[in-house]
Structure formats: structure tokens, C-alpha cells
Design an enzyme around this catalytic site. Structure first.
Site, PDB file in Angstrom:
ATOM      1  N   VAL A  76       1.076  -1.213  -0.176  1.00 29.11           N
ATOM      2  CA  VAL A  76      -0.089   0.034  -0.056  1.00 29.11           C
ATOM      3  C   VAL A  76       0.733   1.179  -0.010  1.00 29.11           C
ATOM      4  O   VAL A  76       1.820   1.435   0.878  1.00 29.11           O
ATOM      5  CB  VAL A  76      -0.986  -0.102   1.313  1.00 29.11           C
ATOM      6  CG1 VAL A  76      -1.863   1.238   1.475  1.00 29.11           C
ATOM      7  CG2 VAL A  76      -1.762  -1.053   1.457  1.00 29.11           C
ATOM      8  N   CYS A  77       0.536   1.995  -0.981  1.00 28.89           N
ATOM      9  CA  CYS A  77       1.424   3.316  -0.729  1.00 28.89           C
ATOM     10  C   CYS A  77       1.310   4.304   0.253  1.00 28.89           C
ATOM     11  O   CYS A  77       0.269   4.659   0.717  1.00 28.89           O
ATOM     12  CB  CYS A  77       1.435   4.320  -2.247  1.00 28.89           C
ATOM     13  SG  CYS A  77       2.032   5.815  -2.284  1.00 28.89           S
ATOM     14  N   ILE A  78       2.486   4.545   0.894  1.00 29.07           N
ATOM     15  CA  ILE A  78       2.374   5.251   2.187  1.00 29.07           C
ATOM     16  C   ILE A  78       1.861   6.789   1.938  1.00 29.07           C
ATOM     17  O   ILE A  78       0.955   7.161   2.718  1.00 29.07           O
ATOM     18  CB  ILE A  78       3.752   5.211   2.841  1.00 29.07           C
ATOM     19  CG1 ILE A  78       3.558   5.804   4.333  1.00 29.07           C
ATOM     20  CG2 ILE A  78       4.755   5.931   2.185  1.00 29.07           C
ATOM     21  CD1 ILE A  78       4.515   5.561   5.193  1.00 29.07           C
ATOM     22  N   ALA A  81      -1.838   6.665   1.277  1.00 25.76           N
ATOM     23  CA  ALA A  81      -2.423   6.113   2.522  1.00 25.76           C
ATOM     24  C   ALA A  81      -2.535   7.047   3.499  1.00 25.76           C
ATOM     25  O   ALA A  81      -3.645   7.456   4.123  1.00 25.76           O
ATOM     26  CB  ALA A  81      -1.719   4.773   2.950  1.00 25.76           C
TER      27      ALA A  81
END
Lengths: 118, 133
Positions: A76-78, A81
């Protein structure tokens, strides 16, 4: 073929998430290799354990988690996110939060990156 | 090793504002440029508006990113193309395009390169991966 998958859209609202899942499971059954799955844009909502769909519907986050338990790297892309209030502690098991560098490595190391979303 | 360099193309087809696709796509480009890959960016369809000089997002209440596109060359994103027909269909000319950097030696401004659809198709056929934004 070693492929990677990039998912742009959130769950339930858009077919992209379901299509991506169906694509990955079908490709694995055919003997292909999956370098990883990366959630970007609203795609980051796909893997929160806070979702509680009706019992007679598919549970999208758990579905991804089960795929992750088979050793597929699900990221998941930080940045995406954080912007949307998704943090590590709300993610289902077998997925991880990391940076766009991971997406880059997937794009470089996979033979093809398949993108699902608008 | 050079044979192993992956060719990765970004296509920008969405309008710059109204959705987050183009903005978050820009973040990907900046990160990816730091890696060992052959990066190119093609603006087409409504994506050409992202290259329009003089954008002001103040009244939209959102953070603009024209300034970042204005230094793409500094981030080593040098292969920047615009589809001629998409640009012309939207009433834009080369003069409307923002500057994406300047030549290190001559300090001449660098603008995106206007290309025809056939050229874009040829470039696409050479790519390992194409990421749409």
C-alpha cells in the site's frame, strides 16, 4: 511471465479491484509469477480491516489478505494512504505499507505491469 | 547491463484538476526518475491541460503543481512529449506549453516536445511498461 499489478480504485465503488483480483488469481493458476500488487490513489482503501461488507457479499480486504498469505508481495503506498487516513494498524494481515520505490521496483522487475483503474 | 534497462512510459490523459490522478502520478514520476530506468512521459487527451502555462489553483483551494512540472528536467525527466492533435483539439499551441527546465549549458528554456500520434504509437510499442495517469 512475471507480472505486477497496480490498482488505482477503491473497493466496491469500482470494478477495477475485482478485475485485478480475478486477473491475479487466473494468472497464478496458469502458472505465471506475480512480482507484486501495489495499491495507489483510492486503491489504498482495498485492504483496511475496518471494512464490514454484508455477509452475503465478497469481503474484498480479506480476499487480498488471503492472496498475500500465499507469499504475494502486496504493498500500500504510504503517501496515498496517509493522505486518506489509512495507517499500518488498520491494514489486514499479509499486506504492508511502503513507498513508491516499491512500485518502481515492481515496474522494473516485472515483465509487464498491468494497471486496473480509470 | 544497458540492455536490461526497463523502458517505462507514463501517459497523462486526465485533466490536471478535478481528480487526483495527475497529481499523484506526478509523485510517481519524481520517485521513479531516481531509479535506473528509461523514463518517458506523454501528455495526451485532456492531459495536455496539465502542461498549460499560467495555471492558478488558488480559487480551487487545492495545491497546484505547475511549479513541479516546471522543473521536470531537474529531476532527470527529460523525455517529455505532447500529442499534437490533443493539443490542437483543445485550442492550445506550443506557445501555451509551460517550460520544463533549462539547458545546463546554454540556459535555453526546454519545452515538451510536440509529436504526432504515430510517433507516440511507435514509442509505446517499445516500452516494457506503461503507467497511465
Amino acid at each position: 511471465m512475471k507480472f505486477a499489478v497496480l490498482v488505482y480504485e477503491g473497493p466496491y465503488n469500482h470494478e477495477a479491484s475485482d478485475s485485478a483480483y480475478n486477473f491475479v488469481t487466473a494468472a497464478l493458476e496458469k502458472g505465471h509469477e506475480c512480482r507484486g500488487i501495489f495499491f495507489y490513489h483510492d486503491g489504498v482503501y482495498n485492504v483496511t480491516k475496518l471494512m464490514e461488507p454484508p455477509q452475503d457479499d465478497r469481503h474484498i480486504a480479506n480476499r487480498w489478505s488471503q492472496l498475500g498469505s500465499k507469499g504475494i508481495d502486496i504493498v500500500v503506498c504510504i503517501a496515498a494512504a496517509k493522505r486518506r487516513g489509512i495507517v499500518d494498524s488498520v491494514l489486514v494481515d499479509n499486506v504492508r505499507i511502503s513507498g513508491l520505490g516499491q512500485l518502481t521496483m515492481m515496474a522494473i522487475e516485472a515483465d509487464k505491469m498491468v494497471v486496473f483503474g480509470d | 547491463m544497458s540492455d536490461d534497462i526497463k523502458k517505462i512510459m507514463f501517459t497523462v490523459r486526465n485533466a490536471p484538476h478535478g481528480t487526483i490522478y495527475v497529481y499523484e502520478g506526478l509523485e510517481v514520476k519524481l520517485i521513479m526518475a531516481a531509479y535506473d530506468a528509461d523514463i518517458s512521459v506523454v501528455f495526451m487527451d485532456d492531459g495536455v491541460f496539465a502542461l498549460r502555462a499560467g495555471q492558478d489553483t488558488k480559487e480551487l483551494g487545492i495545491k497546484g503543481f505547475e511549479a513541479t512540472y516546471g522543473v521536470m528536467v531537474d529531476y532527470e525527466i527529460e523525455k517529455v512529449f505532447v500529442d499534437r492533435k490533443s493539443m490542437e483539439d483543445r485550442g492550445m499551441t506550443e506557445d501555451d506549453l509551460l517550460i520544463i527546465g533549462e539547458d545546463e549549458d546554454t540556459e535555453e528554456p526546454i519545452r515538451p516536445k510536440v509529436v504526432d500520434s504515430e510517433e507516440i504509437a511507435r514509442m509505446m510499442a517499445e516500452q516494457h511498461n506503461i503507467l497511465p495517469y
